[in-house]
Structure formats: structure tokens, C-alpha cells
Write a protein that holds these residues in place. Structure first.
Motif, PDB file in Angstrom:
ATOM      1  N   UNK A 178      -1.089 -10.915  -9.383  1.00  0.00           N
ATOM      2  CA  UNK A 178      -1.578  -9.584  -9.027  1.00  0.00           C
ATOM      3  C   UNK A 178      -1.279  -9.275  -7.571  1.00  0.00           C
ATOM      4  N   UNK A 179      -1.434 -10.252  -6.706  1.00  0.00           N
ATOM      5  CA  UNK A 179      -1.145 -10.039  -5.291  1.00  0.00           C
ATOM      6  C   UNK A 179       0.318  -9.647  -5.081  1.00  0.00           C
ATOM      7  N   UNK A 180       1.221 -10.342  -5.768  1.00  0.00           N
ATOM      8  CA  UNK A 180       2.646 -10.029  -5.643  1.00  0.00           C
ATOM      9  C   UNK A 180       2.940  -8.626  -6.146  1.00  0.00           C
ATOM     10  N   UNK A 181       2.339  -8.263  -7.268  1.00  0.00           N
ATOM     11  CA  UNK A 181       2.542  -6.921  -7.829  1.00  0.00           C
ATOM     12  C   UNK A 181       2.003  -5.854  -6.891  1.00  0.00           C
ATOM     13  N   UNK A 182       0.819  -6.086  -6.339  1.00  0.00           N
ATOM     14  CA  UNK A 182       0.221  -5.126  -5.413  1.00  0.00           C
ATOM     15  C   UNK A 182       1.091  -4.925  -4.178  1.00  0.00           C
ATOM     16  N   UNK A 183       1.665  -6.018  -3.679  1.00  0.00           N
ATOM     17  CA  UNK A 183       2.525  -5.912  -2.494  1.00  0.00           C
ATOM     18  C   UNK A 183       3.785  -5.108  -2.802  1.00  0.00           C
ATOM     19  N   UNK A 184       4.395  -5.361  -3.939  1.00  0.00           N
ATOM     20  CA  UNK A 184       5.613  -4.627  -4.315  1.00  0.00           C
ATOM     21  C   UNK A 184       5.297  -3.151  -4.558  1.00  0.00           C
ATOM     22  N   UNK A 185       4.185  -2.881  -5.203  1.00  0.00           N
ATOM     23  CA  UNK A 185       3.804  -1.485  -5.455  1.00  0.00           C
ATOM     24  C   UNK A 185       3.473  -0.766  -4.158  1.00  0.00           C
ATOM     25  N   UNK A 186       2.775  -1.447  -3.261  1.00  0.00           N
ATOM     26  CA  UNK A 186       2.380  -0.827  -2.012  1.00  0.00           C
ATOM     27  C   UNK A 186       3.565  -0.454  -1.143  1.00  0.00           C
ATOM     28  N   UNK A 187       4.535  -1.339  -1.040  1.00  0.00           N
ATOM     29  CA  UNK A 187       5.668  -1.089  -0.153  1.00  0.00           C
ATOM     30  C   UNK A 187       6.564   0.035  -0.668  1.00  0.00           C
ATOM     31  N   UNK A 188       6.439   0.365  -1.948  1.00  0.00           N
ATOM     32  CA  UNK A 188       7.254   1.460  -2.506  1.00  0.00           C
ATOM     33  C   UNK A 188       6.629   2.838  -2.260  1.00  0.00           C
ATOM     34  N   UNK A 189       5.371   2.855  -1.882  1.00  0.00           N
ATOM     35  CA  UNK A 189       4.692   4.130  -1.655  1.00  0.00           C
ATOM     36  C   UNK A 189       5.106   4.737  -0.314  1.00  0.00           C
ATOM     37  N   UNK A 190       5.032   6.057  -0.239  1.00  0.00           N
ATOM     38  CA  UNK A 190       5.182   6.715   1.046  1.00  0.00           C
ATOM     39  C   UNK A 190       4.044   6.284   1.966  1.00  0.00           C
ATOM     40  N   UNK A 191       4.318   6.269   3.249  1.00  0.00           N
ATOM     41  CA  UNK A 191       3.305   5.864   4.212  1.00  0.00           C
ATOM     42  C   UNK A 191       2.046   6.722   4.093  1.00  0.00           C
ATOM     43  N   UNK A 192       2.233   7.998   3.847  1.00  0.00           N
ATOM     44  CA  UNK A 192       1.095   8.924   3.768  1.00  0.00           C
ATOM     45  C   UNK A 192       0.223   8.662   2.550  1.00  0.00           C
ATOM     46  N   UNK A 193       0.731   7.935   1.556  1.00  0.00           N
ATOM     47  CA  UNK A 193      -0.022   7.664   0.332  1.00  0.00           C
ATOM     48  C   UNK A 193      -0.637   6.264   0.315  1.00  0.00           C
ATOM     49  N   UNK A 194      -0.386   5.503   1.368  1.00  0.00           N
ATOM     50  CA  UNK A 194      -0.940   4.158   1.430  1.00  0.00           C
ATOM     51  C   UNK A 194      -2.311   4.165   2.142  1.00  0.00           C
ATOM     52  N   UNK A 195      -3.140   3.227   1.726  1.00  0.00           N
ATOM     53  CA  UNK A 195      -4.480   3.098   2.290  1.00  0.00           C
ATOM     54  C   UNK A 195      -4.614   1.685   2.861  1.00  0.00           C
ATOM     55  N   UNK A 196      -4.949   1.605   4.146  1.00  0.00           N
ATOM     56  CA  UNK A 196      -4.939   0.334   4.849  1.00  0.00           C
ATOM     57  C   UNK A 196      -6.338  -0.114   5.280  1.00  0.00           C
ATOM     58  N   UNK A 197      -6.498  -1.440   5.335  1.00  0.00           N
ATOM     59  CA  UNK A 197      -7.663  -2.050   5.959  1.00  0.00           C
ATOM     60  C   UNK A 197      -7.178  -2.741   7.228  1.00  0.00           C
ATOM     61  N   UNK A 198      -7.779  -2.391   8.349  1.00  0.00           N
ATOM     62  CA  UNK A 198      -7.496  -3.094   9.595  1.00  0.00           C
ATOM     63  C   UNK A 198      -8.748  -3.861   9.984  1.00  0.00           C
ATOM     64  N   UNK A 199      -8.608  -5.162  10.149  1.00  0.00           N
ATOM     65  CA  UNK A 199      -9.748  -5.974  10.531  1.00  0.00           C
ATOM     66  C   UNK A 199     -10.089  -5.782  12.000  1.00  0.00           C
ATOM     67  N   UNK A 200     -11.362  -5.900  12.310  1.00  0.00           N
ATOM     68  CA  UNK A 200     -11.835  -5.756  13.683  1.00  0.00           C
ATOM     69  C   UNK A 200     -11.114  -6.731  14.612  1.00  0.00           C
ATOM     70  N   UNK A 201     -10.773  -6.262  15.803  1.00  0.00           N
ATOM     71  CA  UNK A 201     -10.110  -7.143  16.760  1.00  0.00           C
ATOM     72  C   UNK A 201     -11.052  -8.279  17.157  1.00  0.00           C
ATOM     73  N   UNK A 202     -10.480  -9.388  17.556  1.00  0.00           N
ATOM     74  CA  UNK A 202     -11.256 -10.543  17.990  1.00  0.00           C
ATOM     75  C   UNK A 202     -11.052 -10.727  19.481  1.00  0.00           C
TER      76      UNK A 202
END
Length: 375
Positions: A178-202
Motif C-alpha cells: 500500500x505504501x508503494x502504491x500511495x507513493x506512485x499515486x501521489x507523485x502523479x498528482x498535480x502539486x495543487x491536488x496533493x495534501x501534505x503533512x509537515x512534521x514540527x521542526x526539532x
């Protein structure tokens, strides 16, 4: 009686909407990400519900009342530190474990240092704690080779590297696929259609400010959510303070006004009071990246491609023990904003086979560890 010696709340905060930011930090051990570690034991120890959760204060009361304890489970995290505060805390812990004199099952014991230095040595109370755990354990689970080497320096030989227990929250047989599929699907999307999680800086690293600045730039241009764990931004997030914390004002991009910075933080910062809620949100996203292990591990266990920004020896040691997908600090800071997602997807997919192999190896190690400790 069998006890799980920890804080009162294992992986969620009761009635979080009435808790202040200081309450939340006290409940979680000053980092909401700690919940990931503890949550994982529900999936590793089948009989965990038969253990009574006991905090350290109540543990001393049980000892004074001479209550017989059959076994003690510990989720240890970064106990083996080198500060005066660590020495004070570890003296309390050591005395309690010594006084219980019961079999101990210790998960994920870690050494907390700003850098890996062969000359480092534990203080007397920290060494006493490590030896108390070792004496009462058949085998100790430690998070990385650095911790293992420090324990060997003080004569402890019954430890084994397991990585972090949170690596095994997701028990699905299709997890890696599932992780591999999610990565391949995500990279094919336009940037404007992707949703990101950014972890808090340390904080505490000379490059922390640079990572925060780059993250804020990325947040300005994308559909990103900034996931917090620590006390720094929590009062602002919960409307207890109207002031943006100084690390954020000091590291804002040059072309970003204070008003824009505040707007971004108001609109794109999220925090969760339970692992389940954090994971449930995470699965709706395409990609996670950041400086914190647990900030990335929770999305990863939700099936979301996640990449650690490797920035210090402590974090790197833990990530390497699990082969957690990572990107170098220089690559992250040097990439064009619009190139960051592709960099992350590429690194993730390239490193996923090694992560899968190492995870299976550590799974076998954990099974043996649990069997040796009779849990």
C-alpha cells in the motif's frame, strides 16, 4: 499484580478540550509523539490489558504498602540522557525498579545525546538505572546501536537492538504494498491536488532554523498541514497566547510578513490528542516529511509515504536501526520548492525495499525478545 509503569495516559488524552497546553504536555511527557511509542505496545503485547497502568508516584506507594508485583512493563524512550535533569529522574526510576525486585520487560530504551561521541559516559544515576533494568530483565529492547554500545561500556550484555515499537503499529500484510502504491499515486498528482503533512521542526540543531524556514515557504505554496507535538507552538494553537513563538518569527522567510506568518500558522497547524485521531487524519494525506521520527512514523503506519529529514546523530541512529526512509539535510534545503515532493517520493520508493527487509528482521527480533521475556 502485573503493572505497566508509565504515565497515567498511554495513547490518548481524556476530555482534551478542557485541558490546557501545560496539562497536555504533563499528560504526554512533554511530547504528544510519545503516545506513538506506547500505543504500539497494544499490538506487540497481546495481554497488555491485563497489566495495570501505574505512574511512578503510585509505584512508590505500592512499594511502601508491600504490594507484590509479578512483572513490570516499561516503555522507556529517551531515558538514558546526560543532563542533570536526566540524572534526577533516573535516580527515582532506578530506586523504584530496584525496590520492586520483579521481572522487567523494557521496550525501546534509548540514549539521548546531541551527538554520537565514543567518549560519552552515563552519569552515576543513569548507569544505575540501566543496570537495574538489566539485572531484572532477561533481555532489554534498545532502540539503536549507539545505545547498545553505551550499555556495553558499563558491562550490560543482555540488550538487543529492536528500533522503536511504533514501527509495528500497522499489522496489515499489505502494508508495504500500500505504501508503494500511495507513493506512485501521489507523485502523479498535480502539486495543487496533493495534501501534505509537515512534521514540527526539532530545535537544538544548527540547521533547525533552516528547515523551519523551508517548511514555512513550502506551506505558503501548497496544501500542507503542520503537525505539532511539543510545547513550543501549542499555546498559540490552542488560543492561550496571541503571540507567535520566537522560533517562528526568527526563522520566517524574508518575503513573509508577520501577518502572513500568523495566518499560515492559524490555518495550517494541527495537533491531536490521541494516536487514533492522528492516524485517521494522516491517511487522508499523500505525503509526510519532517525532522521527527514519531511525527513521520504515525503517518507511515497509516499507510502514507513518509520521509525523515536526517539532521542529527540521535535521530539518524534511530532511523538507521529501522532503515526508515530519509533524505539528507542538504538535499532538502537545496531543492527547489516544487521539487521537494518528487525528491521525497523518489527517496521513499528507493529506500522502501530496505525498510521492508529491516522491518521483517526487527519483527523476528521482537518475537524472540517477547518469548525470552515471557510476554
Amino acid at each position: 499484580m502485573k503493572i505497566y509503569l508509565d504515565l497515567d495516559e498511554i495513547d490518548s488524552i481524556k476530555t482534551p478540550y478542557v485541558q490546557s497546553s501545560s496539562d497536555i504536555m504533563k499528560i504526554t511527557g512533554n511530547n504528544i509523539g510519545n503516545f506513538a511509542f506506547r500505543h504500539a505496545l497494544r499490538f506487540l503485547v497481546k495481554e497488555i490489558e491485563s497489566y495495570k497502568v501505574v505512574n511512578w508516584g503510585d509505584a512508590r506507594r505500592l512499594i511502601n504498602e508491600e504490594v507484590r508485583v509479578e512483572k513490570v512493563i516499561l516503555s522507556c524512550a529517551n531515558w538514558l540522557g546526560f543532563s542533570d535533569a536526566d540524572e534526577r529522574s533516573n535516580l527515582v526510576r532506578a530506586k523504584i525498579i530496584e525496590d520492586f525486585s520483579a521481572p522487567v520487560v523494557a521496550f525501546g530504551l534509548g540514549a539521548q545525546a546531541s551527538n554520537v561521541d565514543e567518549k560519552l559516559e552515563f552519569g552515576p544515576n543513569t548507569a544505575r538505572l540501566a543496570k537495574a533494568i538489566a539485572k531484572h530483565s532477561e533481555q532489554i529492547s534498545v532502540r539503536d546501536e549507539f545505545t547498545l554500545s553505551l550499555l556495553k561500556k558499563i558491562g550490560i550484555e543482555n540488550a538487543i537492538v529492536t528500533g522503536c515499537p511504533s514501527n509495528f503499529i500497522n499489522q496489515s500484510s499489505s502494508f508495504i504494498k500500500r505504501l508503494a502504491t500511495q507513493a506512485e499515486n501521489g507523485r502523479r498528482k498535480k502539486l495543487s491536488l496533493q495534501k501534505f503533512i509537515i512534521g514540527e521542526f526539532s530545535g537544538g540543531n544548527k540547521h533547525s532554523g533552516g528547515v523551519l524556514r523551508r517548511s514555512l515557504e513550502f506551506m505558503k505554496e501548497t496544501n500542507s498541514n503542520y503537525l505539532i507535538q511539543s510545547p513550543v507552538l501549542l499555546p498559540f494553537f490552542l488560543n492561550e497566547s496571541a503571540s507567535v513563538p520566537s522560533p517562528y518569527t526568527a526563522n520566517k522567510p524574508k518575503d513573509m510578513s508577520l501577518e502572513s506568518l500568523e495566518a499560515i500558522l492559524r490555518q495550517q497547524v494541527l495537533g491531536f490528542s490521541s494516536v487514533d485521531a492522528w492516524m485517521d487524519f494522516s491517511r487522508s494525506c499523500d505525503l509526510s516529511f519532517g525532522m521527527r521520527i514519531h511525527g513521520n512514523m504515525i503517518p507511515l503506519q497509516s499507510g502514507v509515504p513518509s520521509v525523515l529529514i536526517a539532521h542529527d546523530s540521535r535521530t539518524l541512529g534511530l532511523s538507521e536501526s529501522m532503515s526508515f526512509p530519509k533524505v539528507s539535510l542538504s538535499d532538502f534545503l537545496g531543492a527547489e520548492l516544487r521539487e521537494i515532493p518528487e525528491l521525497m517520493y523518489t527517496q521513499f520508493l528507493n529506500q522502501l525495499p530496505e525498510y521492508e527487509y529491516k522491518r521483517q528482521t526487527l519483527s523476528d527480533t521482537f518475537k524472540k525478545f517477547l518469548s525470552i521475556n515471557d510476554v
